[in-house]
Write a protein that holds these residues in place. Sequence first.
Motif, PDB file in Angstrom:
ATOM      1  N   ASP A  99     -23.718   8.830   3.166  1.00  0.00           N
ATOM      2  CA  ASP A  99     -23.050  10.036   2.683  1.00  0.00           C
ATOM      3  C   ASP A  99     -23.247  10.082   1.167  1.00  0.00           C
ATOM      4  O   ASP A  99     -22.701   9.236   0.455  1.00  0.00           O
ATOM      5  CB  ASP A  99     -21.561   9.997   3.020  1.00  0.00           C
ATOM      6  CG  ASP A  99     -20.828  11.252   2.599  1.00  0.00           C
ATOM      7  OD1 ASP A  99     -21.286  11.945   1.661  1.00  0.00           O
ATOM      8  OD2 ASP A  99     -19.778  11.542   3.191  1.00  0.00           O
ATOM      9  N   PRO A 100     -24.030  11.032   0.648  1.00  0.00           N
ATOM     10  CA  PRO A 100     -24.310  11.032  -0.793  1.00  0.00           C
ATOM     11  C   PRO A 100     -23.082  11.350  -1.642  1.00  0.00           C
ATOM     12  O   PRO A 100     -23.023  10.943  -2.796  1.00  0.00           O
ATOM     13  CB  PRO A 100     -25.393  12.098  -0.947  1.00  0.00           C
ATOM     14  CG  PRO A 100     -25.243  12.979   0.230  1.00  0.00           C
ATOM     15  CD  PRO A 100     -24.721  12.111   1.343  1.00  0.00           C
ATOM     16  N   ALA A 101     -22.093  12.036  -1.075  1.00  0.00           N
ATOM     17  CA  ALA A 101     -20.890  12.370  -1.847  1.00  0.00           C
ATOM     18  C   ALA A 101     -20.053  11.132  -2.135  1.00  0.00           C
ATOM     19  O   ALA A 101     -19.486  10.991  -3.225  1.00  0.00           O
ATOM     20  CB  ALA A 101     -20.057  13.408  -1.097  1.00  0.00           C
ATOM     21  N   THR A 102     -19.979  10.231  -1.167  1.00  0.00           N
ATOM     22  CA  THR A 102     -19.148   9.036  -1.326  1.00  0.00           C
ATOM     23  C   THR A 102     -19.974   7.770  -1.544  1.00  0.00           C
ATOM     24  O   THR A 102     -19.418   6.728  -1.857  1.00  0.00           O
ATOM     25  CB  THR A 102     -18.281   8.819  -0.075  1.00  0.00           C
ATOM     26  OG1 THR A 102     -19.134   8.573   1.044  1.00  0.00           O
ATOM     27  CG2 THR A 102     -17.391  10.032   0.191  1.00  0.00           C
ATOM     28  N   ARG A 103     -21.297   7.865  -1.306  1.00  0.00           N
ATOM     29  CA  ARG A 103     -22.220   6.730  -1.373  1.00  0.00           C
ATOM     30  C   ARG A 103     -21.932   5.698  -0.284  1.00  0.00           C
ATOM     31  O   ARG A 103     -22.402   4.570  -0.336  1.00  0.00           O
ATOM     32  CB  ARG A 103     -22.228   6.080  -2.743  1.00  0.00           C
ATOM     33  CG  ARG A 103     -22.650   7.017  -3.830  1.00  0.00           C
ATOM     34  CD  ARG A 103     -22.665   6.344  -5.156  1.00  0.00           C
ATOM     35  NE  ARG A 103     -22.952   7.329  -6.194  1.00  0.00           N
ATOM     36  CZ  ARG A 103     -22.808   7.105  -7.464  1.00  0.00           C
ATOM     37  NH1 ARG A 103     -22.415   5.922  -7.892  1.00  0.00           N
ATOM     38  NH2 ARG A 103     -23.078   8.046  -8.339  1.00  0.00           N
ATOM     39  N   GLU A 104     -21.167   6.104   0.709  1.00  0.00           N
ATOM     40  CA  GLU A 104     -20.802   5.220   1.813  1.00  0.00           C
ATOM     41  C   GLU A 104     -21.926   5.150   2.839  1.00  0.00           C
ATOM     42  O   GLU A 104     -22.506   6.175   3.206  1.00  0.00           O
ATOM     43  CB  GLU A 104     -19.529   5.728   2.483  1.00  0.00           C
ATOM     44  CG  GLU A 104     -19.088   4.909   3.669  1.00  0.00           C
ATOM     45  CD  GLU A 104     -17.872   5.504   4.370  1.00  0.00           C
ATOM     46  OE1 GLU A 104     -17.441   4.902   5.359  1.00  0.00           O
ATOM     47  OE2 GLU A 104     -17.387   6.572   3.951  1.00  0.00           O
ATOM     48  N   VAL A 105     -22.220   3.946   3.298  1.00  0.00           N
ATOM     49  CA  VAL A 105     -23.166   3.762   4.398  1.00  0.00           C
ATOM     50  C   VAL A 105     -22.410   4.068   5.684  1.00  0.00           C
ATOM     51  O   VAL A 105     -21.472   3.361   6.050  1.00  0.00           O
ATOM     52  CB  VAL A 105     -23.745   2.332   4.423  1.00  0.00           C
ATOM     53  CG1 VAL A 105     -24.605   2.134   5.664  1.00  0.00           C
ATOM     54  CG2 VAL A 105     -24.556   2.069   3.164  1.00  0.00           C
ATOM     55  N   TYR A 150     -34.984  10.198   3.158  1.00  0.00           N
ATOM     56  CA  TYR A 150     -35.013  11.487   3.828  1.00  0.00           C
ATOM     57  C   TYR A 150     -33.615  12.100   3.751  1.00  0.00           C
ATOM     58  O   TYR A 150     -32.619  11.407   3.954  1.00  0.00           O
ATOM     59  CB  TYR A 150     -35.427  11.299   5.296  1.00  0.00           C
ATOM     60  CG  TYR A 150     -35.216  12.500   6.178  1.00  0.00           C
ATOM     61  CD1 TYR A 150     -36.034  13.628   6.073  1.00  0.00           C
ATOM     62  CD2 TYR A 150     -34.194  12.518   7.124  1.00  0.00           C
ATOM     63  CE1 TYR A 150     -35.839  14.724   6.893  1.00  0.00           C
ATOM     64  CE2 TYR A 150     -34.006  13.619   7.951  1.00  0.00           C
ATOM     65  CZ  TYR A 150     -34.827  14.718   7.823  1.00  0.00           C
ATOM     66  OH  TYR A 150     -34.637  15.808   8.634  1.00  0.00           O
ATOM     67  N   CYS A 151     -33.544  13.379   3.443  1.00  0.00           N
ATOM     68  CA  CYS A 151     -32.276  14.112   3.435  1.00  0.00           C
ATOM     69  C   CYS A 151     -32.283  15.062   4.620  1.00  0.00           C
ATOM     70  O   CYS A 151     -33.128  15.956   4.694  1.00  0.00           O
ATOM     71  CB  CYS A 151     -32.116  14.869   2.126  1.00  0.00           C
ATOM     72  SG  CYS A 151     -30.526  15.712   1.986  1.00  0.00           S
ATOM     73  N   ASP A 152     -31.356  14.864   5.574  1.00  0.00           N
ATOM     74  CA  ASP A 152     -31.345  15.718   6.758  1.00  0.00           C
ATOM     75  C   ASP A 152     -30.684  17.059   6.436  1.00  0.00           C
ATOM     76  O   ASP A 152     -30.073  17.216   5.368  1.00  0.00           O
ATOM     77  CB  ASP A 152     -30.715  14.996   7.958  1.00  0.00           C
ATOM     78  CG  ASP A 152     -29.209  14.834   7.899  1.00  0.00           C
ATOM     79  OD1 ASP A 152     -28.516  15.617   7.216  1.00  0.00           O
ATOM     80  OD2 ASP A 152     -28.706  13.914   8.574  1.00  0.00           O
ATOM     81  N   PRO A 153     -30.822  18.058   7.298  1.00  0.00           N
ATOM     82  CA  PRO A 153     -30.257  19.385   7.022  1.00  0.00           C
ATOM     83  C   PRO A 153     -28.735  19.409   6.843  1.00  0.00           C
ATOM     84  O   PRO A 153     -28.207  20.344   6.269  1.00  0.00           O
ATOM     85  CB  PRO A 153     -30.675  20.206   8.248  1.00  0.00           C
ATOM     86  CG  PRO A 153     -31.935  19.560   8.709  1.00  0.00           C
ATOM     87  CD  PRO A 153     -31.704  18.082   8.476  1.00  0.00           C
ATOM     88  N   SER A 154     -28.037  18.368   7.283  1.00  0.00           N
ATOM     89  CA  SER A 154     -26.593  18.286   7.061  1.00  0.00           C
ATOM     90  C   SER A 154     -26.249  17.654   5.713  1.00  0.00           C
ATOM     91  O   SER A 154     -25.078  17.555   5.354  1.00  0.00           O
ATOM     92  CB  SER A 154     -25.927  17.475   8.177  1.00  0.00           C
ATOM     93  OG  SER A 154     -26.041  18.159   9.400  1.00  0.00           O
ATOM     94  N   GLY A 155     -27.261  17.201   5.000  1.00  0.00           N
ATOM     95  CA  GLY A 155     -27.045  16.630   3.681  1.00  0.00           C
ATOM     96  C   GLY A 155     -26.905  15.122   3.636  1.00  0.00           C
ATOM     97  O   GLY A 155     -26.695  14.556   2.563  1.00  0.00           O
TER      98      GLY A 155
END
Length: 156
Positions: A23-29, A2-7
């Motif tokens: 965080d999809p930009a950093t791939r950090e959990v 799921y992708c929330d409205p904040s990304g």
Amino acid sequence: LYCDPSGFLWATDVHLHQVFKIDPATREVLLAIGIRARRGNDHRHFDAPTDVVVDMETGEAFISDGYGNQRVVVVSAANGTYIRSWGSGVGSGPGQFTTVHSIAFDTRRRRVLVSDRDNCRLQVFDPDGKYLEAWPSELCREGTQSQPYLSQFSSV
């Protein structure tokens, strides 16, 4: 997934019994909710969680903890703190589930829709867990194997 409205991406792992905010930009959990590889039925454990959706207005994440616990768990989307849960056990009555498979949030009407897969219906609740109604699935007719699943949507 799921992708929330904040990304942020949210994922569930039925084998690890955890929910992850990524965080999809950093791939950090950013968050790992639940005790890794430990199933349970309390405020800190899941038993095969299946889906997650976030109410951005309140900052609450709704998790379908469905293969083992048959419940909806609500946590803070910011830090994973337990807020509340509902599900009155395995069964076919209002608020009871048999395989809570997926979950969606109706932002316009402020309702939580829960796919109660093996009961062939969607159950509808207010965000606090008050049962509102059930929508039987026309896909589940006697002799068929079809079961209801939810797709993510922002309003019905």
